[in-house]
Scaffold this motif. Structure first.
Motif, PDB file in Angstrom:
ATOM      1  N   UNK A  77     -22.874  35.525 -27.149  1.00  0.00           N
ATOM      2  CA  UNK A  77     -23.101  34.971 -25.816  1.00  0.00           C
ATOM      3  C   UNK A  77     -24.502  35.370 -25.355  1.00  0.00           C
ATOM      4  N   UNK A  78     -25.122  34.619 -24.462  1.00  0.00           N
ATOM      5  CA  UNK A  78     -24.566  33.417 -23.851  1.00  0.00           C
ATOM      6  C   UNK A  78     -24.448  32.280 -24.870  1.00  0.00           C
ATOM      7  N   UNK A  79     -23.419  31.485 -24.703  1.00  0.00           N
ATOM      8  CA  UNK A  79     -23.252  30.276 -25.514  1.00  0.00           C
ATOM      9  C   UNK A  79     -23.070  29.114 -24.553  1.00  0.00           C
ATOM     10  N   UNK A  80     -23.873  28.097 -24.732  1.00  0.00           N
ATOM     11  CA  UNK A  80     -23.764  26.889 -23.913  1.00  0.00           C
ATOM     12  C   UNK A  80     -23.189  25.794 -24.792  1.00  0.00           C
ATOM     13  N   UNK A  81     -22.033  25.275 -24.415  1.00  0.00           N
ATOM     14  CA  UNK A  81     -21.438  24.156 -25.131  1.00  0.00           C
ATOM     15  C   UNK A  81     -21.508  22.923 -24.252  1.00  0.00           C
ATOM     16  N   UNK A  82     -21.884  21.813 -24.864  1.00  0.00           N
ATOM     17  CA  UNK A  82     -21.999  20.542 -24.156  1.00  0.00           C
ATOM     18  C   UNK A  82     -20.842  19.655 -24.601  1.00  0.00           C
ATOM     19  N   UNK A  83     -20.008  19.257 -23.652  1.00  0.00           N
ATOM     20  CA  UNK A  83     -18.856  18.413 -23.953  1.00  0.00           C
ATOM     21  C   UNK A  83     -19.095  17.010 -23.430  1.00  0.00           C
TER      22      UNK A  83
END
Length: 110
Positions: A77-83
């Motif tokens: 982390x940080x982890x940014x996931x784009x959905x």
């Protein structure tokens, strides 16, 4: 720790708020003790304001919600996931400058 326009989501609300969202969603996986998470938080808040109405911005505290990070294989982390449409469209792990995140947002929204 969520800023204006940023929604705190939990394991319980993740599917409804993220996977069933009609808008693309940015999910910031973070923890209180994580320095880079604190550094990226203002950028995430700025994006929430800048893309209000086009992009839903959410945060998941990995210490309070274990199921969702493990479901998506979050190890750093940080982890940014784009959905988009309930599926992971892209991701960024670690601290990156705002322009890198913004470029991904624009790709997702295109």
């Amino acid at each position: 720790m969520a800023g204006i326009g940023v929604l705190e989501v939990s394991d319980a609300t993740f599917d409804q708020e993220v996977l069933q969202s009609e808008q693309p969603v940015l999910v910031d996986f973070w923890a209180v003790w994580c320095g880079p998470c604190k550094a990226i938080a203002p950028i995430v808040d700025e994006l929430a304001t800048a893309y209000a109405g086009k992009l839903k911005v959410t945060k998941v505290n990995v210490d309070q919600n274990g199921a969702t990070p493990s479901r998506y294989g979050i190890r750093g982390i940080p982890a940014l996931l784009f959905f988009k449409g309930g599926k992971v469209a892209d991701q960024i792990v670690g601290y990156v400058p705002k322009d890198v995140i913004e470029a991904k947002v624009n790709q997702i929204l295109a």
